[in-house]
Scaffold this active site. Structure first.
Site, PDB file in Angstrom:
ATOM      1  N   THR A 312       1.029  -1.207  -0.057  1.00  0.00           N
ATOM      2  CA  THR A 312       0.123   0.091   0.022  1.00  0.00           C
ATOM      3  C   THR A 312       0.798   1.155  -0.066  1.00  0.00           C
ATOM      4  O   THR A 312       0.529   1.993  -0.761  1.00  0.00           O
ATOM      5  CB  THR A 312      -0.846   0.022   1.234  1.00  0.00           C
ATOM      6  OG1 THR A 312      -1.758  -1.181   1.045  1.00  0.00           O
ATOM      7  CG2 THR A 312      -1.835   1.342   1.312  1.00  0.00           C
ATOM      8  N   TRP A 315       2.584   1.497  -3.344  1.00  0.00           N
ATOM      9  CA  TRP A 315       1.500   2.149  -4.396  1.00  0.00           C
ATOM     10  C   TRP A 315       1.430   3.697  -4.467  1.00  0.00           C
ATOM     11  O   TRP A 315       1.276   4.273  -5.575  1.00  0.00           O
ATOM     12  CB  TRP A 315       0.053   1.520  -4.070  1.00  0.00           C
ATOM     13  CG  TRP A 315      -1.045   1.750  -4.992  1.00  0.00           C
ATOM     14  CD1 TRP A 315      -1.255   1.291  -6.381  1.00  0.00           C
ATOM     15  CD2 TRP A 315      -1.892   3.029  -4.944  1.00  0.00           C
ATOM     16  NE1 TRP A 315      -2.175   1.927  -6.889  1.00  0.00           N
ATOM     17  CE2 TRP A 315      -2.583   2.921  -6.180  1.00  0.00           C
ATOM     18  CE3 TRP A 315      -2.150   4.170  -4.093  1.00  0.00           C
ATOM     19  CZ2 TRP A 315      -3.772   3.935  -6.306  1.00  0.00           C
ATOM     20  CZ3 TRP A 315      -2.992   4.909  -4.270  1.00  0.00           C
ATOM     21  CH2 TRP A 315      -3.886   4.728  -5.271  1.00  0.00           C
ATOM     22  N   HIS A 316       1.465   4.265  -3.086  1.00  0.00           N
ATOM     23  CA  HIS A 316       1.376   5.631  -3.241  1.00  0.00           C
ATOM     24  C   HIS A 316       2.543   6.328  -3.781  1.00  0.00           C
ATOM     25  O   HIS A 316       2.657   7.677  -4.118  1.00  0.00           O
ATOM     26  CB  HIS A 316       1.260   6.157  -1.750  1.00  0.00           C
ATOM     27  CG  HIS A 316      -0.158   6.063  -1.248  1.00  0.00           C
ATOM     28  ND1 HIS A 316      -0.828   4.744  -0.697  1.00  0.00           N
ATOM     29  CD2 HIS A 316      -1.354   6.676  -1.167  1.00  0.00           C
ATOM     30  CE1 HIS A 316      -1.986   4.804  -0.394  1.00  0.00           C
ATOM     31  NE2 HIS A 316      -2.283   6.300  -0.526  1.00  0.00           N
ATOM     32  N   GLY A 317       3.668   5.886  -4.062  1.00  0.00           N
ATOM     33  CA  GLY A 317       4.908   6.342  -4.537  1.00  0.00           C
ATOM     34  C   GLY A 317       6.086   5.536  -4.327  1.00  0.00           C
ATOM     35  O   GLY A 317       6.353   4.604  -3.330  1.00  0.00           O
TER      36      GLY A 317
END
Length: 436
Positions: A312, A315-317
């Site tokens: 997670t 996924w954000h960066g």
């Protein structure tokens, strides 16, 4: 192009709505949506338009193969192509940088622009292939309808993440109503207010606090900045989600909710049931459950949870601060589930909300900074590491932004909606009383 852009509001959206409602059949309406969606995407990313088209075409073809032969090899190929494309564009530079740091190498770090929305539409195509393989839905035989699902502009840039099974029926059979259009318009305007007035306004406080060196940042200014960032990211993200959901209703689609007042949560577990709901749902359905979910030993469950939350964060960066942010929440969730569950349930509601808010705020501090060191320095300033608790600049910021901070705090709770509903409901009676 963004939803708050004047060109979108006064040119793109009216033309799209006019063309859409001039069409009588669903296939024609889908064609209008995909044409305008491609224009919308090309406005900001003309170079990568063909990447998104290729992703849609490839997954459409693999969906037909997966359904016809039901062989895992086609699913694996689809997953490899989708995840490989995401990895190349989003994580190549990060991997090379860390290889150089770890082994003392001097591999040139590629500078690859990140295609807009690739994280969202990749997750949507992944969910489609997996659900077809699981026989949760039939493969889509019309490439225009499938392209409409992948590229639909309301949810293309910032979500919510719409799984194919959520809209597969609507892609073929939907009915637009005045009630739906009216409610969609209201939801869109609500999101616009969140984004333009609240997120952009309170974001200026965060920018001023973040511009000060942590070594000279007073503790109160650091806290004000952290609260401002928490409100900014919430109203920005939930505002875009509201606008996307509202636009979907205008066109006859029902997109899933993405936020449910996360800042009133009584635990971190509760927070992640309320924040970015579609992302949490995606990881639960397509990563946590395939890893074994709750059907494995407690040790394996802990490992699975940590894997999901590291993913997670990633996924954000592509940065260590995002990985640390994901790992931080993973550890908190494991502790809540196995170490403090009984204690958390016995806490007074207000105390649970305060403690959860503080834990989430610490997470946002690391999320907001480019490196772990910068996040740690800012957190240290919140604890008084800047050398002072308050300064003249702090008092000016507090006076300037206190009304907006209070408005944001109100709007982030159900009480804000209650007050708004009361005001709008009482307006006709108020007008009658004044004119009597």
């Amino acid at each position: 192009m963004v939803f708050s852009n004047l060109i979108f509001l006064y040119l793109f959206l009216p033309l799209c709505l006019a063309a859409y409602f001039l069409c009588r059949s669903i296939p024609a309406k889908n064609a209008v949506l995909i044409v305008f969606s491609l224009i919308f995407y090309a406005w900001g990313e003309p170079v990568y338009l063909f990447l998104m088209i290729a992703a849609a075409a490839v997954n459409w073809g693999f969906g037909l193969l997966i359904e016809k032969r039901h062989k895992r090899v086609f699913l694996v190929l689809a997953l490899v192509l989708d995840l490989g494309s995401l990895a190349v564009f989003k994580y190549t530079g990060f991997v090379v940088e860390n290889l150089n740091a770890l082994f003392g190498a001097s591999i040139p770090v590629p500078v690859i622009a990140l295609p807009i929305g690739i994280s969202f539409y990749t997750f949507q195509t992944l969910s489609y292939s997996i659900d077809v393989y699981r026989r949760n839905c039939p493969a889509q035989r019309n490439i225009i309808s499938f392209g409409c699902y992948v590229a639909m502009f309301p949810q293309l840039i910032a979500g919510p993440i719409v799984r194919y099974i959520d809209v597969c029926d609507a892609l073929e059979h939907r009915r637009e109503t005045w009630e739906g259009f009216y409610s969609g318009t209201g939801r869109f305007l609500c999101g616009m207010v969140k984004k333009v007035l609240l997120a952009n306004g309170i974001g200026q406080l965060w920018e001023q606090a973040a511009a000060i060196s942590p070594a000279s940042l007073s503790a109160l200014t650091a806290w004000l900045g952290a609260f401002a960032y928490a409100f900014q990211i919430y109203f920005d993200f939930s505002g875009y989600s509201d606008m996307a959901i509202g636009l979907g209703r205008m066109f006859g689609f029902t997109f899933p909710e993405n936020f449910n007042y996360p800042y009133i949560s009584r635990s971190v577990t509760d927070f992640w049931r309320r924040w970015h709901i579609t992302l949490s749902t995606w990881f639960r359905e397509y990563l946590y459950i395939p890893l074994g979910g709750n059907r494995v030993s407690p040790v394996r469950k802990v490992v699975n949870l940590l894997i999901v939350w590291l993913a997670t964060g990633l996924w954000h960066g592509a940065s260590w601060n995002f990985l640390a942010w994901g790992g931080y929440f993973g550890i908190l969730l494991v502790l809540e589930k196995y170490a403090f569950r009984g204690a958390i349930e016995k806490l007074p509601a207000w105390l649970g909300r305060v403690l959860t808010g503080l834990l989430v705020l610490v997470g946002w501090v690391f999320f907001a900074h480019d490196s772990l060191a910068d996040g740690a320095q800012y957190l240290l300033a919140m604890l008084g590491g800047g050398g002072s608790f308050v300064s003249g600049g702090t008092l000016r910021l507090l006076l300037d932004y206190l009304p907006l901070l209070l408005l944001c705090a109100l709007a982030a709770t159900p009480l804000g909606k209650t007050v708004f509903t009361w005001l709008t409901a009482s307006r006709p009676r108020l007008r009658s009383a004044l004119t009597a």
